[in-house]
Design an enzyme around this catalytic site. Sequence first.
Site, PDB file in Angstrom:
ATOM      1  N   GLU A   1      32.105  41.554  39.055  1.00  0.00           N
ATOM      2  CA  GLU A   1      33.337  42.033  38.427  1.00  0.00           C
ATOM      3  C   GLU A   1      33.753  43.410  38.943  1.00  0.00           C
ATOM      4  OE1 GLU A   1      34.164  41.225  34.289  1.00  0.00           O
ATOM      5  OE2 GLU A   1      32.207  40.283  34.084  1.00  0.00           O
ATOM      6  N   ASP A   2      35.031  43.544  39.199  1.00  0.00           N
ATOM      7  CA  ASP A   2      35.694  44.837  39.368  1.00  0.00           C
ATOM      8  C   ASP A   2      35.249  45.630  40.592  1.00  0.00           C
ATOM      9  OD1 ASP A   2      36.581  43.990  36.922  1.00  0.00           O
ATOM     10  OD2 ASP A   2      35.986  45.753  35.805  1.00  0.00           O
TER      11      ASP A   2
ATOM     12  N   CYS B   1      41.502  41.063  35.589  1.00  0.00           N
ATOM     13  CA  CYS B   1      40.640  39.905  35.384  1.00  0.00           C
ATOM     14  C   CYS B   1      41.355  38.599  35.049  1.00  0.00           C
ATOM     15  CB  CYS B   1      39.621  40.226  34.301  1.00  0.00           C
ATOM     16  SG  CYS B   1      38.398  38.926  34.071  1.00  0.00           S
TER      17      CYS B   1
ATOM     18  N   ASP C   1      35.684  39.753  41.799  1.00  0.00           N
ATOM     19  CA  ASP C   1      36.727  39.002  41.077  1.00  0.00           C
ATOM     20  C   ASP C   1      38.091  39.685  41.110  1.00  0.00           C
ATOM     21  OD1 ASP C   1      36.308  41.032  39.179  1.00  0.00           O
ATOM     22  OD2 ASP C   1      36.383  39.654  37.474  1.00  0.00           O
ATOM     23  N   HIS C   2      38.170  40.877  41.646  1.00  0.00           N
ATOM     24  CA  HIS C   2      39.367  41.635  42.028  1.00  0.00           C
ATOM     25  C   HIS C   2      38.854  43.011  42.377  1.00  0.00           C
ATOM     26  CE1 HIS C   2      39.079  43.472  38.076  1.00  0.00           C
ATOM     27  NE2 HIS C   2      39.159  42.274  37.527  1.00  0.00           N
TER      28      HIS C   2
END
Length: 619
Positions: free
Chosen positions: A39-40, A79, A246-247
């Site tokens: 994530e992130d 997200c 995820d980004h």
Amino acid sequence: MHSSKFSLVLSLTLFSILSACDSKPTELPPPNIVWITSEDNSKHYMDLFDDHGTQTPNIEKLADHGIRFTHAFSNAAVCSAARSTLISGSYGPRLGTHYHRKLEKVPMPEGQEMFPYYLKQAGYHTTNNSKEDYNIFKSDSVWDESSKKATWKSRKPNQPFFHVFNIGTTHEGKLHFTEEDMKAGTKTNPDSTFIFPNHPQTELFKYTNALYLDKIKQMDAEVGQVVDELKKEGLLENTFIFYFGDHGGVLPGSKGYLYESGLHVPLVVYIPSKYEDSINLEPNTSSDAFVSFVDFGPTVLNLAGATIPEGIDGKPFLGKDVTKKDLANKNESFSYADRFDEKYDMVRALRKGKYKYIRNYQAFNFDGLMNEYRYKQPGYREWKNLYEAGELNAIQAQFFEPKPVEALYDLEVDPYETNNLANKEGYANTLLEMRENLNSRIKNMPDLSFYPEFYLIENAFENPTQFGQIHKTDIQNYIDIANLSLGNFNSVKSKIETSLKSSDPWIRYWALITCSNFGKEAVALKDQIKTMSTTDNQAINRVRAAEFLGLIGAESPIKVMTDALYNTEDSSEALLILNSMTLMKMCKLKYAFDIDRSRLKNNMLSIKLIKIRVDYLSS
């Protein structure tokens, strides 16, 4: 005798050739496919992708037997909008899945399903461990299991599987540290870190970068654990493994923003030895092809030999019928940002080769507008405090200033997007090409965001894609009005005046926003807009009119905005009104609001995002 031997040898030779022609190569079973997402984190924190990143030995091992994609992008920088793109294989502004956090879920387009459905139809076992966060109504036919206990081990014997494993170690919440945390120090030496040029060059930002690099290393170890588990079960030779962020994120100004730090993600695809011949790329190489989240689902389906549904936006970048030439021609990525929690904006971006084009449809909504969860991070707070103290240079201060309506960057020489080339000599043709490309995309999509979110929820969310097609011409007209912001004010003034008088409320809406983009250049329309601030039959247009008057210092927006807030019964409309009020509080003129909470209708303070805004405005 000699002749007979010759005939026998010839016959045996012909038989061997014919047998070889008749025999078919051994058909491989469908491969397993595993996604490991972190994530992130953008690509900037891993030295596999960036000179300033840290080592990630487990991900590097995957790259040794796979493909490193140097131009992989999330289409959204936050997200739920990003994950909705992944699971649908389609662009959020077309589906209505692009707002974060969702106020209402939307259905998939008629006749389409989330892509794991098609894997199940092809005989796959599908599991997700465990984050979903989709802005879409989920069908029960998507996952065999989606939970923190979901595993490929629950499949039937010899059944191929698709498994998603999510790692939250690098999530932005990990940077909500305290002064006591800072005293404990980091494994990474803060003085060795690289600080983006748009960030303050402070001890706090050094620590923040060092802490995040520690988290990247921790995440890499967790990737290794998943791979080791597959290896122990003898699955590596049959399993494609995708590792990706995820980004982007997560230092200030990345997650939620359409800069490279918010979109450009690391992607490695491990190629199992048995399936190397099915991929038109060699293992242990890199690819410069532009691949986006809309492409990931179609790629999985292509590798699995499953049906790729018609009507989705993405295209496969690995597997059957994907050639090196196809990949060489992939050099564009489209992205979007709209509401991020309680903070509204509307930005679209196009990357083509080394150039990046950003279109700020509400340029007065500066990047640093209050966003409660962002400002839990000490780096955000310090950045804002230094701006207010006048201690930032021009590049660092841009985050808290009105944005250009359009921006063009050459990422080869300006990777952190600090030097806008839009009005520079020698770039007019590139600017026009990128502008027309983006306009063509959003008009043909069509992009639903040219209606306010509250209107879409009320009128479109039962079937957003059908609504978009029915209203495609209207949306294209709204885009044309919004694009008046790109012209010289005097040359478009008459068109704006006409648009302000339109019977279509959303023509008026975009004409008002266009005036705010021009700011004091549009002061000649002040009287007409002042009348609209009290007479327009759409509350949000009265607010937009007051917003323009407030930005140019012509009249206080407080009464118009608070009256609109007290009168609305729609919580999503209230949230958009509150965004304008927050902008008024944070702009140069710093208007102060005194909200009477008892006058808010329909128990609106029970809605977290509204309470956050009201609390901020009351502080």
